[in-house]
Enzyme design. Structure first.
Site, mmCIF file in Angstrom:
data_model
loop_
_atom_site.group_PDB
_atom_site.id
_atom_site.type_symbol
_atom_site.label_atom_id
_atom_site.label_comp_id
_atom_site.label_asym_id
_atom_site.label_seq_id
_atom_site.Cartn_x
_atom_site.Cartn_y
_atom_site.Cartn_z
ATOM 1 C CE1 TYR A 1 -4.203 -1.659 0.676
ATOM 2 C CE2 TYR A 1 -2.966 -2.929 2.289
ATOM 3 C CZ TYR A 1 -4.093 -2.739 1.525
ATOM 4 O OH TYR A 1 -5.133 -3.630 1.625
ATOM 5 C CG ASP B 1 -9.149 -2.414 -4.471
ATOM 6 O OD1 ASP B 1 -8.206 -2.443 -3.656
ATOM 7 O OD2 ASP B 1 -9.861 -3.400 -4.724
ATOM 8 C CG HIS C 1 -10.152 -4.457 -1.060
ATOM 9 N ND1 HIS C 1 -8.900 -4.006 -1.379
ATOM 10 C CD2 HIS C 1 -10.108 -4.748 0.269
ATOM 11 C CE1 HIS C 1 -8.148 -4.007 -0.307
ATOM 12 N NE2 HIS C 1 -8.853 -4.464 0.712
ATOM 13 N N GLY D 1 -11.725 -12.907 -5.557
ATOM 14 C CA GLY D 1 -13.011 -12.627 -4.924
ATOM 15 C C GLY D 1 -14.113 -13.595 -5.279
ATOM 16 N NE ARG E 1 -14.429 -11.791 3.462
ATOM 17 C CZ ARG E 1 -14.816 -10.907 2.549
ATOM 18 N NH1 ARG E 1 -14.893 -11.287 1.272
ATOM 19 N NH2 ARG E 1 -15.111 -9.676 2.879
#
Length: 581
Positions: free
Chosen positions: A358, A386, A470, A505, A528
């Site tokens: 970042y 993003d 994201h 995602g 995740r």
């Protein structure tokens, strides 16, 4: 409500009236997990701000359980109101310094000159956690760090990253220098001590509960899908940790769409082909991979398991897939890299590891970060673009008991971005800075949705793009990575051939990976699922998650009639054609 408040983690309940003895105007930004030891002292103030913000996360006396008292006006379900953090949570970890402090708070405080009184053989003057919990308003907040209670009035107002950074820095964080609050708060901000024995007892009780819950889980081999691994983890994780891992921006539309996007397409198998054996191997970010998947950078694995990201390093190494390391990982980068080196030595192979970057407003932080990445032998950079400003995760805000602005006033001028962690001014010219400090490392742009940005990435010589929203955690309503892939393939299929394209995602099944490959993607990232897998079963959970996907990918290839990933063609898939333009 359980009374277990544990760890040398931080308890934040808003802000109070006590002011720092040093000017807040000199506040510096949150320092990344790659901060080096020799720069720690001069960055003390930035660490304070990373500790003191968002009004909910708490714990004390070095452990992994967080506790949060909700404001009565917050409309959440009864279970969360009674025990909003009734499960394990984590903190910044360090295997060298030890995840769990063995410090006796009483002895530590006496050594620093703090006084405790005794009467009839009992120490008195302790502040109860009930008392601390009452200081939970925007104008009245206390924190507890290693048994010491501080009034942190001004700090939360200047916190750069909201609850995410607080969670990321909960615990006896090896980054934060000793006596951080003592050195930077006025003496009157120190309110007293909490009973360390009560805290230790609560911590031990909570750990027994968590360990018992893990021991009661079915064998990891019985988990047959990624969703089952998630269910296993959520059976004992605290509601707050579950919220952190699963939270979405606003209404969660984009997060839901990430899953449903794959269901708009169906596969068209070929038959009468010899599919006795198949080869799902490929390259990911230029690194050999056993499967066309990789572990997406996802923060705070330690919230779910005391080994956190180290579980993921071990599982990725032992299954031959690439790990993306989050810039907000629970463990310092040097320790993650050391674990990689240990695994490389054990296996005789070099596992694939890439690092998320970042851009910070304070570019010096990125200089230090990139140096550590280069020195550590990380093979590629993922520049996340993003989330250059904050998000709005409403469910998290509800759990925090946050309140919004209802002040009158006509605002006709520009509205400035207040996020101090990321840089809202980042642009294509910043690529020169990254290349200067990480020469030779390929850069992949993560969080791309528009075809013109993909074209610009190619023009600027980037190695590739990761199409992603994201995980639905930033802009709600943003198009899914898979739908963006379909759109680009329809408009300019040659572009996908000329630049490495990945998606991220919502993918949970092996055949969904093949759907993405049919439209030209090199691979698919999953974040995740690996957080949940390692939370439930540690390293074995990571390995099991990979084996589930391996089996599903191989079976889907056989049933499609292909033996190599290169044989998957666009004519093997058909999708609903939405009219969006």
């Amino acid at each position: 409500m359980r009374t277990g408040i544990i760890g040398s983690t931080v308890k934040i309940f808003g802000a109070s009236t006590c002011k720092s003895s040093k000017s807040i105007s000199t506040t510096r930004h949150f320092t990344s997990t790659t901060t080096r030891a020799e720069t720690r002292h001069e960055k003390t103030r930035s660490h304070i701000l990373a500790l003191a913000g968002a009004m909910t996360v708490t714990a004390l006396y070095a452990g992994y359980r967080s506790y949060t008292r909700l404001d009565n006006s917050v409309d959440v379900n009864e279970e969360q109101r009674i025990d909003p953090d009734g499960g394990v949570s984590g903190a910044k970890g360090s295997k060298r310094s030890g995840d769990v402090s063995k410090l006796d708070v009483r002895e530590d405080l006496r050594g620093e000159g703090w006084r405790t009184d005794k009467e009839n053989g009992k120490e008195k003057g302790y502040i109860t956690m009930g008392e601390v919990a009452r200081h939970d308003l925007a104008h009245d907040a206390w924190v507890v760090v290693e048994g010491k209670v501080f009034d942190v009035t001004e700090f939360h107002k200047y916190h750069p990253g909201g609850s995410q950074i607080i969670v990321a820095n909960a615990g006896r964080d090896p980054i934060h220098p000793p006596k951080t609050l003592e050195n930077n708060l006025a003496p009157e901000c120190f309110k007293g001590l909490v009973d360390p024995q009560a805290a230790a007892n609560a911590y031990e009780a909570e750990q027994r509960r968590v360990n018992s819950a893990r021991d009661a889980l079915p064998p990891v081999e019985t988990m047959l899908g990624l969703d089952e691994l998630q269910e296993a983890a959520e059976s004992f994780l605290s509601p707050r940790v579950i919220n952190y891992y699963g939270a979405s921006s606003l209404d969660g539309y984009s997060t839901a769409e990430n899953r449903s996007a794959f269901r708009k397409c169906r596969l068209i198998p070929r038959v009468m082909r010899n599919v006795t054996t198949v080869r799902p191997q490929t390259t990911i970010f230029g690194i050999p991979s056993a499967l066309p998947i990789y572990i997406s950078p996802a923060s705070n694995a330690l919230l779910g398991h005391p080994e956190g990201e180290l579980n993921i390093v071990r599982g990725a190494s032992r299954t031959g897939i690439v790990q993306g390391v989050s810039a907000a990982a629970s463990f310092p980068l040097d320790e993650i890299i050391q674990e990689k080196a240990n695994m490389d030595q054990e296996s005789g192979n070099s596992m694939g590891m890439v690092y998320q970057v970042y851009l910070s407003r304070d570019r010096q932080k990125n200089v230090e970060q990139l140096k550590e990445v280069v020195d550590g032998g990380v093979q590629a950079l993922i520049l996340t673009v993003d989330s250059n400003v904050g998000d709005h995760r409403q469910s998290t805000e509800k759990l925090k008991g946050a309140r919004g602005d209802a002040q009158p006033g006509i605002r006709m001028g520009p509205i400035a971005n207040s996020d101090q962690w990321h840089d809202a001014s980042q642009n294509w010219d910043d690529l020169k800075f990254i290349r200067e400090h990480a020469p030779g490392l390929p850069i992949y742009l993560k969080g791309v949705s528009h075809i013109e940005d993909v074209r610009l990435a190619k023009k600027h010589g980037l190695a590739g793009c990761i199409l992603s929203n994201h995980g639905g955690r930033q802009l709600d309503g943003a198009r899914t990575g898979f739908d963006t892939l379909r759109s680009i393939h329809a408009q300019d299929p040659q572009l996908i051939q000329n630049l490495e394209i990945y998606i991220d995602g919502g993918c949970r099944r092996g055949h969904e990976v093949l759907q993405a490959l049919a439209f030209g993607a090199k691979g698919v990232g999953l974040g995740r699922p690996f957080l949940y897998a390692q939370a439930a079963y540690g390293e074995k959970g990571v390995i099991r998650a990979v084996r589930i996907l391996e089996k599903e990918i191989a079976t889907a290839m056989q049933l499609l009639g292909v033996t190599d990933l290169s044989q998957i063609k666009p004519d093997m898939i058909e999708c609903l054609q939405e009219v969006w333009k």
